[in-house]
Design a protein around this motif. Structure first.
Motif, PDB file in Angstrom:
ATOM      1  N   THR A 192       1.008  -1.333  -0.026  1.00 15.07           N
ATOM      2  CA  THR A 192       0.173   0.082   0.052  1.00 15.07           C
ATOM      3  C   THR A 192       0.900   1.406  -0.053  1.00 15.07           C
ATOM      4  O   THR A 192       0.504   2.206  -0.804  1.00 15.07           O
ATOM      5  CB  THR A 192      -0.924   0.178   1.231  1.00 15.07           C
ATOM      6  OG1 THR A 192      -1.672  -1.141   1.354  1.00 15.07           O
ATOM      7  CG2 THR A 192      -1.823   1.050   1.217  1.00 15.07           C
ATOM      8  N   LEU A 193       1.939   1.178   0.839  1.00 13.88           N
ATOM      9  CA  LEU A 193       2.937   2.352   0.747  1.00 13.88           C
ATOM     10  C   LEU A 193       3.511   2.833  -0.645  1.00 13.88           C
ATOM     11  O   LEU A 193       3.623   3.762  -1.098  1.00 13.88           O
ATOM     12  CB  LEU A 193       4.023   2.079   1.734  1.00 13.88           C
ATOM     13  CG  LEU A 193       3.684   2.495   3.401  1.00 13.88           C
ATOM     14  CD1 LEU A 193       4.847   1.856   4.158  1.00 13.88           C
ATOM     15  CD2 LEU A 193       3.721   4.105   3.724  1.00 13.88           C
ATOM     16  N   LEU A 194       3.701   1.638  -1.163  1.00 22.68           N
ATOM     17  CA  LEU A 194       4.387   1.831  -2.575  1.00 22.68           C
ATOM     18  C   LEU A 194       3.332   2.259  -3.429  1.00 22.68           C
ATOM     19  O   LEU A 194       3.655   3.034  -4.633  1.00 22.68           O
ATOM     20  CB  LEU A 194       4.938   0.738  -2.950  1.00 22.68           C
ATOM     21  CG  LEU A 194       5.947  -0.226  -2.378  1.00 22.68           C
ATOM     22  CD1 LEU A 194       6.810  -1.354  -2.708  1.00 22.68           C
ATOM     23  CD2 LEU A 194       7.397   0.944  -2.192  1.00 22.68           C
ATOM     24  N   ASN A 195       2.182   1.935  -3.371  1.00 21.97           N
ATOM     25  CA  ASN A 195       1.046   2.534  -4.360  1.00 21.97           C
ATOM     26  C   ASN A 195       0.825   3.757  -3.797  1.00 21.97           C
ATOM     27  O   ASN A 195       0.621   4.866  -4.930  1.00 21.97           O
ATOM     28  CB  ASN A 195      -0.059   1.656  -4.228  1.00 21.97           C
ATOM     29  CG  ASN A 195       0.169   0.318  -5.204  1.00 21.97           C
ATOM     30  OD1 ASN A 195       0.255   0.367  -6.388  1.00 21.97           O
ATOM     31  ND2 ASN A 195       0.237  -0.913  -4.721  1.00 21.97           N
ATOM     32  N   GLU A 196       0.716   4.292  -2.593  1.00 24.76           N
ATOM     33  CA  GLU A 196      -0.052   5.499  -2.312  1.00 24.76           C
ATOM     34  C   GLU A 196       1.271   6.574  -1.981  1.00 24.76           C
ATOM     35  O   GLU A 196       0.671   7.845  -2.321  1.00 24.76           O
ATOM     36  CB  GLU A 196      -0.735   5.234  -0.825  1.00 24.76           C
ATOM     37  CG  GLU A 196      -1.941   4.282  -0.864  1.00 24.76           C
ATOM     38  CD  GLU A 196      -2.931   5.030  -1.664  1.00 24.76           C
ATOM     39  OE1 GLU A 196      -3.063   6.313  -1.926  1.00 24.76           O
ATOM     40  OE2 GLU A 196      -3.924   4.100  -2.224  1.00 24.76           O
ATOM     41  N   LYS A 197       2.487   6.022  -1.759  1.00 18.92           N
ATOM     42  CA  LYS A 197       3.541   7.150  -1.748  1.00 18.92           C
ATOM     43  C   LYS A 197       3.136   8.097  -0.536  1.00 18.92           C
ATOM     44  O   LYS A 197       3.366   9.209  -0.848  1.00 18.92           O
ATOM     45  CB  LYS A 197       3.887   7.609  -3.125  1.00 18.92           C
ATOM     46  CG  LYS A 197       4.468   6.506  -3.917  1.00 18.92           C
ATOM     47  CD  LYS A 197       5.194   7.384  -4.976  1.00 18.92           C
ATOM     48  CE  LYS A 197       4.170   7.903  -6.240  1.00 18.92           C
ATOM     49  NZ  LYS A 197       4.872   8.136  -7.436  1.00 18.92           N
ATOM     50  N   SER A 198       2.545   7.802   0.361  1.00 15.66           N
ATOM     51  CA  SER A 198       2.076   8.788   1.535  1.00 15.66           C
ATOM     52  C   SER A 198       1.596   7.726   2.689  1.00 15.66           C
ATOM     53  O   SER A 198       0.823   6.770   2.650  1.00 15.66           O
ATOM     54  CB  SER A 198       0.815   9.438   0.959  1.00 15.66           C
ATOM     55  OG  SER A 198       0.204  10.028   2.268  1.00 15.66           O
ATOM     56  N   VAL A 199       2.462   8.125   3.967  1.00 10.12           N
ATOM     57  CA  VAL A 199       1.831   7.490   5.060  1.00 10.12           C
ATOM     58  C   VAL A 199       0.470   7.697   5.722  1.00 10.12           C
ATOM     59  O   VAL A 199      -0.002   6.639   5.861  1.00 10.12           O
ATOM     60  CB  VAL A 199       2.939   7.911   6.165  1.00 10.12           C
ATOM     61  CG1 VAL A 199       2.578   7.596   7.650  1.00 10.12           C
ATOM     62  CG2 VAL A 199       4.406   7.301   5.774  1.00 10.12           C
ATOM     63  N   SER A 200       0.231   8.917   5.480  1.00 11.65           N
ATOM     64  CA  SER A 200      -1.363   9.473   5.741  1.00 11.65           C
ATOM     65  C   SER A 200      -2.294   8.474   4.946  1.00 11.65           C
ATOM     66  O   SER A 200      -3.423   8.229   5.670  1.00 11.65           O
ATOM     67  CB  SER A 200      -1.318  10.815   5.896  1.00 11.65           C
ATOM     68  OG  SER A 200      -1.311  11.243   4.451  1.00 11.65           O
TER      69      SER A 200
ATOM     70  N   LEU B 299      15.256   0.414  -5.517  1.00 15.10           N
ATOM     71  CA  LEU B 299      15.049  -0.679  -5.207  1.00 15.10           C
ATOM     72  C   LEU B 299      13.301  -0.947  -4.988  1.00 15.10           C
ATOM     73  O   LEU B 299      13.024  -1.946  -5.373  1.00 15.10           O
ATOM     74  CB  LEU B 299      15.624  -0.962  -3.653  1.00 15.10           C
ATOM     75  CG  LEU B 299      15.181  -2.250  -3.019  1.00 15.10           C
ATOM     76  CD1 LEU B 299      15.463  -3.537  -4.027  1.00 15.10           C
ATOM     77  CD2 LEU B 299      15.822  -2.500  -1.646  1.00 15.10           C
ATOM     78  N   ALA B 300      12.790   0.149  -4.372  1.00 14.64           N
ATOM     79  CA  ALA B 300      11.362  -0.092  -4.498  1.00 14.64           C
ATOM     80  C   ALA B 300      10.568  -0.052  -5.641  1.00 14.64           C
ATOM     81  O   ALA B 300       9.636  -0.730  -5.805  1.00 14.64           O
ATOM     82  CB  ALA B 300      10.849   1.416  -3.711  1.00 14.64           C
ATOM     83  N   VAL B 301      11.131   0.785  -6.795  1.00 10.75           N
ATOM     84  CA  VAL B 301      10.376   0.637  -7.960  1.00 10.75           C
ATOM     85  C   VAL B 301      10.551  -0.831  -8.370  1.00 10.75           C
ATOM     86  O   VAL B 301       9.589  -1.378  -9.168  1.00 10.75           O
ATOM     87  CB  VAL B 301      11.301   1.253  -8.907  1.00 10.75           C
ATOM     88  CG1 VAL B 301      10.938   1.320 -10.346  1.00 10.75           C
ATOM     89  CG2 VAL B 301      11.032   2.948  -8.575  1.00 10.75           C
ATOM     90  N   ARG B 302      11.602  -1.722  -8.294  1.00  7.11           N
ATOM     91  CA  ARG B 302      11.810  -2.969  -8.591  1.00  7.11           C
ATOM     92  C   ARG B 302      10.922  -3.913  -7.754  1.00  7.11           C
ATOM     93  O   ARG B 302      10.436  -4.893  -8.183  1.00  7.11           O
ATOM     94  CB  ARG B 302      13.371  -3.328  -8.752  1.00  7.11           C
ATOM     95  CG  ARG B 302      14.037  -2.838  -9.530  1.00  7.11           C
ATOM     96  CD  ARG B 302      15.451  -3.407  -9.545  1.00  7.11           C
ATOM     97  NE  ARG B 302      16.227  -3.591  -8.403  1.00  7.11           N
ATOM     98  CZ  ARG B 302      16.962  -2.616  -8.069  1.00  7.11           C
ATOM     99  NH1 ARG B 302      17.297  -1.917  -8.530  1.00  7.11           N
ATOM    100  NH2 ARG B 302      17.845  -2.942  -6.645  1.00  7.11           N
ATOM    101  N   LEU B 303      10.689  -3.617  -6.619  1.00  6.92           N
ATOM    102  CA  LEU B 303       9.903  -4.468  -5.584  1.00  6.92           C
ATOM    103  C   LEU B 303       8.422  -4.347  -5.851  1.00  6.92           C
ATOM    104  O   LEU B 303       7.991  -5.491  -5.875  1.00  6.92           O
ATOM    105  CB  LEU B 303      10.335  -4.076  -4.261  1.00  6.92           C
ATOM    106  CG  LEU B 303      11.635  -4.454  -3.465  1.00  6.92           C
ATOM    107  CD1 LEU B 303      11.584  -3.828  -2.188  1.00  6.92           C
ATOM    108  CD2 LEU B 303      11.608  -5.974  -3.527  1.00  6.92           C
TER     109      LEU B 303
END
Length: 319
Positions: free
Chosen positions: A38-46, A87-91
């Motif tokens: 979800t973090l990788l998709n939203e790119k936002s903690v909130s 790394l996150a882009v690949r993951l």
């Protein structure tokens, strides 16, 4: 410390991350994987916290654990937003595929009741189906002791709305949607005219020749196109004077004016429970039926909790 080794195969874009310290990875809390997804998709903690129905500090704490496991920041501050590290882009695609595979493995031979995978569901529908379904879902959720949260949204008529990861399920009348969307018919409903209780048309014959003299309001769906086609086939000019985004505004218009409305019978069932000052009648000609569908994006097709939502909502609507 965890060491990463990137191995590139024949496909240049395919990168497999190998962990030398496999024991460190095995000890990772697998509950962190959906949070990372979800973090990788939203790119936002909130936004992630809101979507997962937890607090932002809890997401920040989980992100620190994830960073420690991967020995990478994964998301870094860039101005007012967060950006993915290489790394996150690949993951990101690998993680999504991994979670889908986990879902499939866990539910090949196990029938889930939906409560084991708590989620926050965003459902798009119209006002009448919303009122019919929302309280039943709440009662079912209490009965099964689930932790699901149901967020209802009005249909904005967008054909591509299900491509957004913010929308889980569309329930409503047949409409044009993006081609990749999965669609299931859950019922059909006959259509009728509605008028306020003291409307003079209630004492008259219900032929199209008579009814065409009154202003007509329809909902914003395929019914509008079918009624316009019916008028043309009978040699009459277009008589649709209003197109309503929802049924309740249409009903208020019918009550306050001499206009007529066309609604499916499931809407009438709702109106009768509300004791509104309207009457319904069938005309002396055939009105089109409406098809009631569920629609969802293929990314949710094999998700067990989503299957639970689809099946439960279909049963509760009783078409």
């Amino acid at each position: 410390m965890v060491r990463r080794e990137a191995i590139t195969g024949k496909n240049q874009g395919s990168v497999i991350i190998m962990y030398k310290d496999i024991n460190h990875l095995v000890r990772m809390d697998l509950n962190l994987l959906p949070i990372l997804d979800t973090l990788l998709n939203e790119k936002s903690v909130s936004k992630t916290a809101d979507k997962l129905n937890v607090t932002p500090p809890a997401i920040s704490k989980s992100l620190n654990k994830i960073r420690d496991t991967f020995q990478d920041q994964l998301l870094v501050r860039s101005g007012m937003s967060l950006e993915l590290t290489p790394l996150a882009v690949r993951l990101k695609p690998q993680l999504r595929e991994l979670l889908d595979n986990i879902q499939n493995v866990l539910h090949q031979n196990i029938e889930m009741n939906g409560s084991e995978l708590p989620r926050s569901f965003n459902i798009v529908t119209n006002d009448i189906l919303m009122s019919k379904l929302s309280y039943k879902l709440m009662k079912k959720s209490i009965q099964e002791n689930t932790n699901h949260v149901f967020n209802f949204n009005y249909d904005n008529a967008s054909t591509c709305m299900l491509r957004s990861e913010d929308i889980d399920l569309y329930i409503g009348e047949d409409k044009t949607l993006s081609p990749e969307v999965k669609i299931r018919t859950i019922g059909h409903s006959d259509c009728v005219f509605i008028a306020k209780k003291d409307h003079p048309v209630l004492q008259m014959e219900k032929s199209l020749k008579v009814l065409k003299e009154y202003m007509l309001i329809v909902s914003k769906n395929k019914l509008k196109e079918e009624m316009e086609s019916l008028y043309r086939e009978r040699g009459y000019k277009r008589k649709i004077h209003g197109v309503s985004a929802g049924y309740l505004p249409m009903i208020e218009n019918v009550i306050q004016t001499n206009s007529l409305g066309i609604v499916p019978m499931y809407v009438v069932d709702g109106l009768q429970r509300m004791n509104l000052e309207v009457e319904f009648f069938k005309p002396q000609f055939e009105l089109p039926k409406v098809r009631i569908i569920q629609a969802w994006h293929p990314r949710y097709h094999n998700c067990s909790s989503h299957k639970w939502l689809r099946d439960i909502s279909k049963d509760l609507l009783e078409f």
